[in-house]
Design an enzyme around this catalytic site. Sequence first.
Site, PDB file in Angstrom:
ATOM      1  N   ILE A  14     -14.532   0.404  -4.915  1.00 31.86           N
ATOM      2  CA  ILE A  14     -15.228  -0.659  -5.634  1.00 31.86           C
ATOM      3  C   ILE A  14     -16.133  -1.464  -4.707  1.00 31.86           C
ATOM      4  CG2 ILE A  14     -14.868  -2.835  -6.877  1.00 31.86           C
ATOM      5  CD1 ILE A  14     -12.302  -1.508  -8.060  1.00 31.86           C
ATOM      6  N   TYR A 144       2.218  -5.971  -5.285  1.00 31.23           N
ATOM      7  CA  TYR A 144       0.825  -5.826  -5.718  1.00 31.23           C
ATOM      8  C   TYR A 144       0.552  -6.671  -6.956  1.00 31.23           C
ATOM      9  CZ  TYR A 144      -3.498  -3.584  -7.277  1.00 31.23           C
ATOM     10  OH  TYR A 144      -4.786  -3.334  -7.685  1.00 31.23           O
ATOM     11  N   LYS A 148      -2.090  -9.914  -7.220  1.00 29.73           N
ATOM     12  CA  LYS A 148      -3.258  -9.928  -8.097  1.00 29.73           C
ATOM     13  C   LYS A 148      -3.163 -11.044  -9.141  1.00 29.73           C
ATOM     14  CE  LYS A 148      -5.587  -6.600  -6.226  1.00 29.73           C
ATOM     15  NZ  LYS A 148      -6.891  -6.865  -5.553  1.00 29.73           N
ATOM     16  N   PRO A 180     -10.660   5.752  -3.735  1.00 25.59           N
ATOM     17  CA  PRO A 180      -9.967   6.470  -2.663  1.00 25.59           C
ATOM     18  C   PRO A 180      -8.511   6.059  -2.494  1.00 25.59           C
ATOM     19  CG  PRO A 180     -12.157   5.804  -1.943  1.00 25.59           C
ATOM     20  CD  PRO A 180     -11.929   5.141  -3.273  1.00 25.59           C
TER      21      PRO A 180
END
Length: 242
Positions: A14, A144, A148, A180
Site C-alpha cells: 500500500i 494487530y 489498528k 507482500p
Amino acid sequence: MSATAVVTGAGGGIGLATAIRLASDGVHVLATDIKPEVPGLPSGVDYVQFDLLGGDPAGLLAALDGKPLDYLVNAAGLALFDRDGSVLDTVEAVWDATLGVNLHALRHLTVAAIPLLRSGQGKSIVNVASTAGIRGMDSPLDAYQVSKAAVVSLTRSLALQLGPEGIRANTVCPGAILTPMIEPLYIENPARRTDMEQRTPIRRLGMPEDIANAIAFLLSEQASFITATDLVVDGGWTAQIK
C-alpha cells in the site's frame, strides 16, 4: 509549487502504491521504509531508508529541507501472523513489536510532522488502519487488531484537535488486500485465497492500488469537508452478517 507528502511503508504494498499514485498526481513524495532501497521509483519520489522504531522522526523530516508538508500518509504496518493470536497466550514481544510499528511509531512521526503540516497547504493526514480495527476476526490476531483499533481512535482524536487549524485526519481501513505481507499466506494455502475471494461480495481481493486511490482522495481538496472518518475499502466484506 507542487504539494509535498511523506509516505511511510513505501517499500512495498500500500505504501509503495500510494507513493506512485501521488507522484503521478504531481506531488513531491518523500517515501520511507526500513528497506535499504526500492528500485524503480518514479520521478518525483525521493526515497530515504528509515527505521520507524529506532530512528528519530526529526531526522527523517529533515530530508524535506525545511519545506512545508502538505500530506502525511502513515502506511507502514506489521502483522506477525505466525506468532500473533489470542491475548491469552501471545508473548509480550509480539505485542511490543506490533504496537511499536503500528501505533507508537505512527504517533511519534505524526507529532513531529504537525508543525510542518501547519505551514503546508494540503494539511491532511491519512493513517492506514484495517477492518480488523473496527470488526472482529474469525481467528484472533489480537495484537494487530488492538493496534489498528488504536490507530482509528487516535486519528479521530487528532481530527478533533487539529480541525480548527484546518488540518484533517482520516483513516483508510483496508479489507483483504494482496500485499507482500499477506501474499505468502495465500501461496502457502491457495484455498485460503479462494475462500476470501468468495466471502468478498465483489469476488476478488483488493489490490494496493485500490487503497492508494482512496488515500489520494482523502488527501485531496475534493475531501476538504471530510475528517475524523474511517473509510472502509473492503469490497463489501464487512457489510455482511455471517
